[in-house]
Write a protein that holds these residues in place. Structure first.
Motif, PDB file in Angstrom:
ATOM      1  N   UNK A   1      -0.609   9.172   1.269  1.00 24.95           N
ATOM      2  CA  UNK A   1       0.036   7.954   1.765  1.00 24.95           C
ATOM      3  C   UNK A   1      -0.460   7.625   3.170  1.00 24.95           C
ATOM      4  N   UNK A   2      -0.542   8.618   4.037  1.00 29.88           N
ATOM      5  CA  UNK A   2      -1.048   8.396   5.399  1.00 29.88           C
ATOM      6  C   UNK A   2      -2.467   7.834   5.352  1.00 29.88           C
ATOM      7  N   UNK A   3      -3.313   8.430   4.529  1.00 29.75           N
ATOM      8  CA  UNK A   3      -4.707   7.986   4.422  1.00 29.75           C
ATOM      9  C   UNK A   3      -4.793   6.544   3.910  1.00 29.75           C
ATOM     10  N   UNK A   4      -3.941   6.176   2.955  1.00 30.20           N
ATOM     11  CA  UNK A   4      -3.965   4.817   2.414  1.00 30.20           C
ATOM     12  C   UNK A   4      -3.422   3.796   3.406  1.00 30.20           C
TER      13      UNK A   4
ATOM     14  N   UNK B   1      17.382   2.293  21.429  1.00 29.66           N
ATOM     15  CA  UNK B   1      18.581   1.845  20.730  1.00 29.66           C
ATOM     16  C   UNK B   1      18.248   0.848  19.632  1.00 29.66           C
ATOM     17  N   UNK B   2      18.987   0.882  18.556  1.00 27.67           N
ATOM     18  CA  UNK B   2      18.800  -0.040  17.440  1.00 27.67           C
ATOM     19  C   UNK B   2      18.186   0.668  16.246  1.00 27.67           C
ATOM     20  N   UNK B   3      17.846  -0.109  15.255  1.00 25.69           N
ATOM     21  CA  UNK B   3      17.226   0.477  14.060  1.00 25.69           C
ATOM     22  C   UNK B   3      15.808   0.892  14.418  1.00 25.69           C
ATOM     23  N   UNK B   4      15.484   2.145  14.205  1.00 22.65           N
ATOM     24  CA  UNK B   4      14.187   2.683  14.617  1.00 22.65           C
ATOM     25  C   UNK B   4      13.213   2.846  13.485  1.00 22.65           C
ATOM     26  N   UNK B   5      13.675   3.199  12.309  1.00 19.21           N
ATOM     27  CA  UNK B   5      12.720   3.460  11.249  1.00 19.21           C
ATOM     28  C   UNK B   5      13.385   3.318   9.896  1.00 19.21           C
ATOM     29  N   UNK B   6      12.530   3.185   8.887  1.00 22.06           N
ATOM     30  CA  UNK B   6      12.929   3.219   7.491  1.00 22.06           C
ATOM     31  C   UNK B   6      12.239   4.444   6.916  1.00 22.06           C
ATOM     32  N   UNK B   7      12.950   5.262   6.140  1.00 20.14           N
ATOM     33  CA  UNK B   7      12.391   6.511   5.606  1.00 20.14           C
ATOM     34  C   UNK B   7      12.164   6.371   4.108  1.00 20.14           C
ATOM     35  N   UNK B   8      10.996   6.846   3.656  1.00 15.53           N
ATOM     36  CA  UNK B   8      10.660   6.834   2.240  1.00 15.53           C
ATOM     37  C   UNK B   8      10.306   8.242   1.792  1.00 15.53           C
ATOM     38  N   UNK B   9      10.777   8.622   0.608  1.00 14.81           N
ATOM     39  CA  UNK B   9      10.359   9.861  -0.029  1.00 14.81           C
ATOM     40  C   UNK B   9       9.068   9.559  -0.787  1.00 14.81           C
ATOM     41  N   UNK B  10       8.058  10.399  -0.623  1.00 15.84           N
ATOM     42  CA  UNK B  10       6.759  10.185  -1.264  1.00 15.84           C
ATOM     43  C   UNK B  10       6.314  11.444  -1.983  1.00 15.84           C
ATOM     44  N   UNK B  11       5.385  11.283  -2.923  1.00 16.07           N
ATOM     45  CA  UNK B  11       4.875  12.428  -3.684  1.00 16.07           C
ATOM     46  C   UNK B  11       3.829  13.218  -2.912  1.00 16.07           C
ATOM     47  N   UNK B  12       2.925  12.503  -2.228  1.00 20.21           N
ATOM     48  CA  UNK B  12       1.805  13.143  -1.537  1.00 20.21           C
ATOM     49  C   UNK B  12       1.663  12.491  -0.162  1.00 20.21           C
ATOM     50  N   UNK B  13       2.217  13.122   0.847  1.00 27.70           N
ATOM     51  CA  UNK B  13       2.301  12.525   2.182  1.00 27.70           C
ATOM     52  C   UNK B  13       0.931  12.286   2.805  1.00 27.70           C
ATOM     53  N   UNK B  14      -0.008  13.202   2.607  1.00 23.81           N
ATOM     54  CA  UNK B  14      -1.342  13.023   3.184  1.00 23.81           C
ATOM     55  C   UNK B  14      -2.075  11.851   2.542  1.00 23.81           C
TER      56      UNK B  14
ATOM     57  N   UNK C   1       0.829  -1.207   0.000  1.00 29.02           N
ATOM     58  CA  UNK C   1       0.000   0.000   0.000  1.00 29.02           C
ATOM     59  C   UNK C   1       0.864   1.257   0.000  1.00 29.02           C
ATOM     60  N   UNK C   2       2.013   1.179   0.642  1.00 26.72           N
ATOM     61  CA  UNK C   2       2.958   2.307   0.638  1.00 26.72           C
ATOM     62  C   UNK C   2       3.470   2.579  -0.769  1.00 26.72           C
ATOM     63  N   UNK C   3       3.497   1.549  -1.607  1.00 31.67           N
ATOM     64  CA  UNK C   3       3.937   1.723  -2.991  1.00 31.67           C
ATOM     65  C   UNK C   3       5.053   0.785  -3.410  1.00 31.67           C
ATOM     66  N   UNK C   4       5.468  -0.107  -2.515  1.00 29.84           N
ATOM     67  CA  UNK C   4       6.511  -1.061  -2.880  1.00 29.84           C
ATOM     68  C   UNK C   4       5.895  -2.208  -3.678  1.00 29.84           C
ATOM     69  N   UNK C   5       6.745  -2.904  -4.422  1.00 35.13           N
ATOM     70  CA  UNK C   5       6.292  -4.045  -5.221  1.00 35.13           C
ATOM     71  C   UNK C   5       6.794  -5.328  -4.589  1.00 35.13           C
ATOM     72  N   UNK C   6       5.910  -6.311  -4.476  1.00 36.98           N
ATOM     73  CA  UNK C   6       6.300  -7.616  -3.970  1.00 36.98           C
ATOM     74  C   UNK C   6       7.087  -8.317  -5.065  1.00 36.98           C
ATOM     75  N   UNK C   7       8.358  -8.539  -4.787  1.00 38.42           N
ATOM     76  CA  UNK C   7       9.246  -9.176  -5.766  1.00 38.42           C
ATOM     77  C   UNK C   7       9.131 -10.700  -5.691  1.00 38.42           C
ATOM     78  N   UNK C   8       8.916 -11.209  -4.502  1.00 44.15           N
ATOM     79  CA  UNK C   8       8.806 -12.645  -4.339  1.00 44.15           C
ATOM     80  C   UNK C   8       8.571 -13.017  -2.893  1.00 44.15           C
ATOM     81  N   UNK C   9       8.087 -14.241  -2.722  1.00 42.65           N
ATOM     82  CA  UNK C   9       7.791 -14.757  -1.388  1.00 42.65           C
ATOM     83  C   UNK C   9       8.112 -16.238  -1.405  1.00 42.65           C
ATOM     84  N   UNK C  10       8.778 -16.723  -0.354  1.00 40.44           N
ATOM     85  CA  UNK C  10       9.180 -18.131  -0.360  1.00 40.44           C
ATOM     86  C   UNK C  10       9.297 -18.672   1.057  1.00 40.44           C
ATOM     87  N   UNK C  11       9.059 -19.959   1.174  1.00 42.76           N
ATOM     88  CA  UNK C  11       9.287 -20.678   2.410  1.00 42.76           C
ATOM     89  C   UNK C  11      10.720 -21.189   2.370  1.00 42.76           C
TER      90      UNK C  11
END
Length: 149
Positions: free
Chosen positions: A107-110, A92-105, A25-35
């Motif tokens: 994206x939040x709504x979606x 402490x540790x990795x806290x977030x991943x940041x994405x640049x978006x075209x329309x922030x409002x 929903x954020x806009x990424x594409x599922x490249x693959x999924x595997x067990x």
């Protein structure tokens, strides 16, 4: 010798379907999924230092880009939680991943139907950026930045 690229960031989750839906929903594409089990799991065990590994992984990529997110759900050994899912941004540790978006409002709504909630507030930094953090499934913090100029 130089780094060629950052390939992906691993996020371990309990609900793989919900995490995939959130990032799609954020806009990424599922490249693959595997067990991952059997021979592949044996190799993974040597890399990650765990025994008895059985996991499901999903790779998501930024459309037209090279960066990605790897989501992993461990069936065995069960994942452990090092911190609460509502850990603040200064934990402490990795806290977030940041994405640049075209329309922030937009994206939040979606993302809201996928469980996303603002961590703080949506802020505008002069005429440059609009920024916010949202907490998604599994307590994952995603930063969103919309460049204004």
């Amino acid at each position: 010798m130089a780094i060629q690229r950052m390939d992906n960031v691993l996020i371990v989750v309990d609900d793989l379907d919900a995490a995939i839906a959130f990032f799609v929903e954020l806009g990424m594409e599922l490249e693959g999924r595997a067990l991952i089990e059997g021979r592949w799991a044996e190799q993974a065990e040597r890399v990650i230092g765990l025994n008895g590994v059985r996991q499901e992984v999903a790779m998501l990529r930024i459309p037209g880009g090279v960066g990605g997110i790897e989501l992993a759900m461990f069936h065995t050994p069960k994942a452990i939680s090092a911190e609460p899912k509502d850990a603040p941004a200064n934990t402490l540790g990795i806290r977030r991943v940041m994405f640049a978006v075209d329309d922030i409002e937009d994206v939040i709504a979606r993302l809201r139907p996928h469980g996303a909630e603002l961590v703080g507030t949506l802020e505008q930094y002069e005429d440059s950026y609009r920024l916010c953090y949202v907490r998604g499934p599994e307590g994952i913090i995603v930063g969103l930045a919309q460049q204004l100029r």
